[in-house]
Scaffold this motif. Structure first.
Motif, PDB file in Angstrom:
ATOM      1  N   ALA A  99      -4.948  -6.129  -1.213  1.00 50.07           N
ATOM      2  CA  ALA A  99      -6.012  -6.887  -0.562  1.00 50.07           C
ATOM      3  C   ALA A  99      -5.624  -8.346  -0.337  1.00 50.07           C
TER       4      ALA A  99
ATOM      5  N   ASP B  55      -7.321  -0.835  -9.939  1.00 52.19           N
ATOM      6  CA  ASP B  55      -7.764  -2.151  -9.473  1.00 52.19           C
ATOM      7  C   ASP B  55      -6.615  -3.128  -9.256  1.00 52.19           C
TER       8      ASP B  55
ATOM      9  N   ARG C 243      -4.879  -2.415  -6.038  1.00 52.80           N
ATOM     10  CA  ARG C 243      -5.735  -2.729  -4.882  1.00 52.80           C
ATOM     11  C   ARG C 243      -5.786  -4.236  -4.651  1.00 52.80           C
TER      12      ARG C 243
ATOM     13  N   ALA D  90       0.844  -1.202   0.000  1.00 52.65           N
ATOM     14  CA  ALA D  90       0.000   0.000   0.000  1.00 52.65           C
ATOM     15  C   ALA D  90       0.876   1.249   0.000  1.00 52.65           C
TER      16      ALA D  90
ATOM     17  N   GLY E 268      -6.205   7.515  -0.715  1.00 53.88           N
ATOM     18  CA  GLY E 268      -6.022   6.256   0.000  1.00 53.88           C
ATOM     19  C   GLY E 268      -6.051   5.090  -0.962  1.00 53.88           C
ATOM     20  N   VAL E 269      -5.940   3.906  -0.416  1.00 56.12           N
ATOM     21  CA  VAL E 269      -5.870   2.682  -1.212  1.00 56.12           C
ATOM     22  C   VAL E 269      -7.067   2.550  -2.154  1.00 56.12           C
ATOM     23  N   ASP E 270      -8.247   2.983  -1.709  1.00 56.49           N
ATOM     24  CA  ASP E 270      -9.441   2.856  -2.550  1.00 56.49           C
ATOM     25  C   ASP E 270      -9.331   3.628  -3.852  1.00 56.49           C
ATOM     26  N   GLY E 271      -8.462   4.621  -3.913  1.00 54.67           N
ATOM     27  CA  GLY E 271      -8.282   5.408  -5.124  1.00 54.67           C
ATOM     28  C   GLY E 271      -7.274   4.833  -6.107  1.00 54.67           C
TER      29      GLY E 271
END
Length: 166
Positions: A57, A50, A53, A28, A44-47
């Motif tokens: 994950a 894919d 991420r 991350a 953040g990671v959500d941005g």
């Protein structure tokens, strides 16, 4: 100033069952910093894209055929590097990252050296990598460890491709 401590290089998963979140946290930080350096900072990671991420994950699933090397300070992962499974006699080094609080202690050199040992044990003829042009410190490290610039295999602008015989 961070205190000196011993750092061990281990293969994950396998030798480091107590650091399950270590690779994810380091990946991350790596991806967030890289996005910022590209001028595409995200909150953040959500941005993140894919594919990045997914690495964060579930690194064990994404790197299932690869070897993830971790630098540990006690039971805390402070550095990581991925060595891909051999393809056509070559492995690739990816995702080299050292926690900023632990930089300047030779962790990155130790991780790359361990990757080269692993590659030799895997009977590959060469190890390659790509690095962003603006990461001059990383390029200098790779050159000190015997990597040389080679023709690009990646279409992304600003990448320097390097290789070293094993």
């Amino acid at each position: 100033m961070a205190h000196q401590c011993e750092v061990a290089i281990v293969r994950w998963p396998g030798q480091a069952p107590s650091v399950q979140d270590g690779p994810a946290d380091l990946l991350a930080a790596y991806h967030l910093q890289t996005q910022a350096e590209k001028g595409e900072a995200v909150a953040g990671v959500d941005g993140l894209p894919d594919r990045y991420r997914m690495e964060i994950a579930d690194p064990q699933a994404v790197f299932v055929g690869d070897v993830v090397l971790l630098a540990l300070s006690g039971d805390t992962a402070v550095g990581c590097l991925v060595v891909t499974a051999p393809v056509n006699g070559r492995s690739e080094v990816k995702r080299l990252w050292t926690d900023p609080a632990f930089r300047g202690r030779g962790i990155a050199s130790s991780l790359v050296s361990a990757a080269l040992v692993h590659a030799a044990e895997s009977s590959v003829s060469a190890v390659r990598l790509s690095v962003w042009r603006w990461r001059a410190g990383a390029i200098a490290l790779y050159e000190r460890l015997g990597f040389t610039v080679t023709d690009s295999w990646d279409e992304r602008d600003q990448l320097v491709c390097m290789e070293r015989a094993v």
